[in-house]
Design an enzyme around this catalytic site. Structure first.
Site, PDB file in Angstrom:
ATOM      1  N   LYS A 142     -48.170  46.200  -0.864  1.00  0.00           N
ATOM      2  CA  LYS A 142     -48.555  47.595  -0.666  1.00  0.00           C
ATOM      3  C   LYS A 142     -49.483  48.005  -1.795  1.00  0.00           C
ATOM      4  O   LYS A 142     -49.217  47.725  -2.971  1.00  0.00           O
ATOM      5  CB  LYS A 142     -47.340  48.531  -0.642  1.00  0.00           C
ATOM      6  N   SER A 150     -52.342  52.067   5.171  1.00  0.00           N
ATOM      7  CA  SER A 150     -52.003  53.209   4.313  1.00  0.00           C
ATOM      8  C   SER A 150     -52.449  54.536   4.911  1.00  0.00           C
ATOM      9  O   SER A 150     -52.967  55.412   4.206  1.00  0.00           O
ATOM     10  CB  SER A 150     -52.619  53.034   2.910  1.00  0.00           C
ATOM     11  N   SER A 198     -49.767  55.601  -2.894  1.00  0.00           N
ATOM     12  CA  SER A 198     -49.251  55.153  -1.593  1.00  0.00           C
ATOM     13  C   SER A 198     -48.164  54.102  -1.686  1.00  0.00           C
ATOM     14  O   SER A 198     -47.630  53.693  -0.649  1.00  0.00           O
ATOM     15  CB  SER A 198     -50.402  54.624  -0.727  1.00  0.00           C
ATOM     16  N   LYS A 223     -45.046  54.804   0.236  1.00  0.00           N
ATOM     17  CA  LYS A 223     -44.815  54.521   1.650  1.00  0.00           C
ATOM     18  C   LYS A 223     -43.777  53.417   1.857  1.00  0.00           C
ATOM     19  O   LYS A 223     -43.219  53.298   2.954  1.00  0.00           O
ATOM     20  CB  LYS A 223     -46.128  54.181   2.336  1.00  0.00           C
TER      21      LYS A 223
END
Length: 633
Positions: free
Chosen positions: A585, A480, A423, A426
């Site tokens: 993140k 997420s 992820s 992203k």
């Protein structure tokens, strides 16, 4: 099952609960030893004293794990780092930390099964009350006279039923005593009165309610034999206390002993499920009588039935823990590979629109990373670890720490190997979406195409949900949400193909040679990058004020279908005491392992941290804590 474990692993209270349960294994054993010693000293004391000791022991068992969870909750997030520091060299603690989702999941399943067992008992009691018929008025009057002798002021009804094989007292606010229909005709009235006095003693002492609390304790702490032993011993002592109260109310106390003896000879066997359902008043009473008349006959305690399952569960957990310890030992022996960060291309475009306001704040880092290399610059050769502790045995297989402003590589470990990034993708998705400058309030709809059919990951967004583009961006970055990221890419001008083309152009503009992004969520293992290039992606993302604001918040309220819902950051460190995180993140897939990229400040230093392919979330947090400690030195 793996999705459920991943979901549990994101819960902030999971480590505290898991450690409270594991610590109670030895704490409960210690309580058992202490209570057993106290009961031995009170062997000749009245039964009410032993009953009190057992009750206090059971309450102690409940209080210990509950207080541990409350202390962790009150202490707040700042204690996490201290715990990680304390366990940094304890591989067995690391291994157990990795097993916390499995421990908590097993506990939840066990509590669920025990709760079904208790609910079944209460349902049986409900049906018993409805099916029972009132006793003759003469016997109801005798019951009321006995109640007055016992000092019982609550009205108690006497009912008859064929579903019971012995007297039983039920209820709290509207108590009743149920007798077998045939008991009145087959036992002398004086002995029946003695049995009624015994049941009224239970009513006077509120034993039905206490028994329900015991059953709840058994459900919550089902895995510990000491809890079952204390609960059974408490029930046995309760019967003796009720015997003593009943004997005081009877004209002939010996009638109770005769009644118990005749009842044990007359009463047919009772199914264990029925005994458990009615609270075991009658069952333990008969076990005590049989123990007096036939000392050699003993029933197996209920906790012994649970012991084999407990031993199997502990054996499985220890085996997994040993495997984790071995893996952690091998990872700890890897030398940290220090490498310089490749300079980005000078043609990197600036973000357009609202994001442009954050360009000046990050210009220093970009200028340092894109400036011509001087002969004396640190980037001219791999940086050497200093004596300040930068030779860190991080668990992540790929890592890099870069000091912003100078661009100095403080630490690197296999930082140029392309690996799946999950992820972390992203961040690129968010930059491309923001570059398109679309209406942030435009409503997006979660479609069937957004459902993850590759990993079958869970989602808080149902198909058909509607939310503003701005809200979808928050969910993609903060919690997420894969479906939110997919919807953002679908709604890109020109659709998915145009989005993929924009991603490729973005990566080329950033000068990333080893980064490949095939789809917007990171679920595909074909989305790969290196730790070094992920640091560059984080530096580029930090130029977007929206990304900084979203990812540096611990939680956010987001409108979904017009209803505000609260979502939490997947990085547990954000918002915790002592952590100054500017951008963050996380990511996880089976192929990528646990990943983290963030910009943070510590001791006046601003750094970009990238951790790829850690063995678990606890290891990832431990690595981050070790890096933060080194910054403060």
């Amino acid at each position: 099952m793996s999705e459920l474990l991943d979901l549990l692993d994101t819960l902030p209270w999971l480590p505290a609960l898991g450690w409270a349960l594991l610590n109670f294994v030895w704490q409960g054993a210690l309580i058992g030893v202490l209570i057993a010693g106290a009961l031995r000293l009170l062997a000749q004391a009245p039964a009410r004293h032993r009953y009190l000791v057992c009750g206090l022991g059971l309450l102690w068992c409940l209080a210990l794990p509950l207080s541990a969870c409350l202390q962790a909750w009150v202490a707040g997030p700042g204690e996490l780092e201290q715990a990680l520091e304390f366990s940094s060299e304890l591989l067995w603690m690391q291994a157990l930390t990795e097993l916390m989702p499995q421990v908590v999941l097993v506990w939840i399943l066990g509590v669920g099964l025990m709760s079904l067992r208790l609910a079944g008992g209460l349902w049986w009691v409900r049906g018993l009350r409805r099916a029972a018929t009132p006793a003759p008025a003469e016997w109801q009057l005798r019951l009321e006279l006995l109640a007055r002798r016992l000092g019982l002021r609550r009205p108690v009804r006497l009912l008859l039923s064929e579903a019971v094989s012995g007297p039983v007292a039920l209820g709290l606010l509207r108590p009743l005593v149920i007798l077998p229909c045939s008991l009145l005709s087959q036992m002398p009235p004086a002995l029946v009165e003695a049995l009624l006095a015994h049941e009224l003693a239970h009513v006077r002492r509120w034993d039905y309610g206490i028994n329900l609390l015991q059953s709840l304790a058994e459900a919550l702490l089902f895995f510990h034999p000491v809890v079952w032993w204390l609960s059974e011993r408490m029930r046995a002592e309760r019967e003796q206390v009720a015997d003593a109260l009943a004997a005081q109310a009877l004209a002939q106390p010996r009638d109770l002993a005769r009644a118990l003896q005749q009842l044990s000879e007359w009463q047919p066997p009772v199914l264990p499920l029925v005994q458990a359902a009615r609270g075991r008043h009658g069952g333990l009473l008969l076990q005590r009588v049989r123990g007096l008349l036939q000392p050699g006959e003993r029933l197996m305690p209920a906790w012994k039935l649970a012991l084999p399952a407990l031993l199997l569960a502990l054996g499985g957990l220890l085996a997994q823990a040993q495997a984790k310890v071995n893996a952690g030992s091998e990872a700890g022996t890897e030398a940290a590979v220090l490498a310089a960060l490749p300079p980005p291309a000078a043609s990197e475009p600036e973000p357009a629109g609202p994001a442009a306001s954050a360009v000046a704040a990050q210009a220093v880092l970009q200028a340092a990373s894109s400036a011509p290399v001087q002969p004396t610059a640190v980037l001219a050769a791999p940086a050497r670890p200093t004596t300040s502790g930068w030779r860190l045995p991080v668990n992540a297989r790929h890592a890099v720490v870069i000091e912003e402003g100078s661009g100095r590589v403080l630490m690197a470990k296999d930082a140029d190997e392309p690996v799946p990034i999950a992820s972390l993708t992203k961040l690129v998705t968010a930059m491309v979406v923001l570059d398109a400058r679309q209406d942030p309030q435009e409503q997006l709809r979660i479609a069937d195409e957004d459902v993850d059919r590759l990993k079958h990951s869970a989602s808080h967004l149902k198909v058909g949900s509607r939310l503003p583009r701005e809200a979808a961006l928050k969910l993609a970055l903060l919690s997420s949400e894969n479906r939110a990221a997919s919807a953002l890419a679908r709604a890109y001008p020109g659709g998915l193909e145009a989005f993929r083309l924009a991603v490729r152009r973005k990566l080329q503009g950033l000068g990333l040679q080893r980064t490949v992004i095939q789809e917007p969520t990171g679920l595909s293992p074909e989305n790969v990058s290196t730790a070094s290039e992920m640091a560059r992606i984080a530096a580029a993302a930090s130029r977007y004020s929206e990304i900084n604001a979203i990812t540096s918040a611990s939680k956010a309220r987001v409108p979904v279908n017009g209803q505000a819902r609260e979502f939490h950051n997947t990085n547990r460190l954000v918002g915790r005491k002592g952590w100054d995180i500017l951008l963050s993140k996380t990511g996880y897939t089976e192929e990528a392992g646990r990943c983290l990229t963030m910009r943070m400040k510590e001791a006046g230093k601003a750094v970009t941290v990238v951790l790829l392919d850690a063995d678990g979330s606890a290891q990832r947090l431990k690595d981050a804590a070790a890096i933060r400690r080194s910054l403060g030195r």
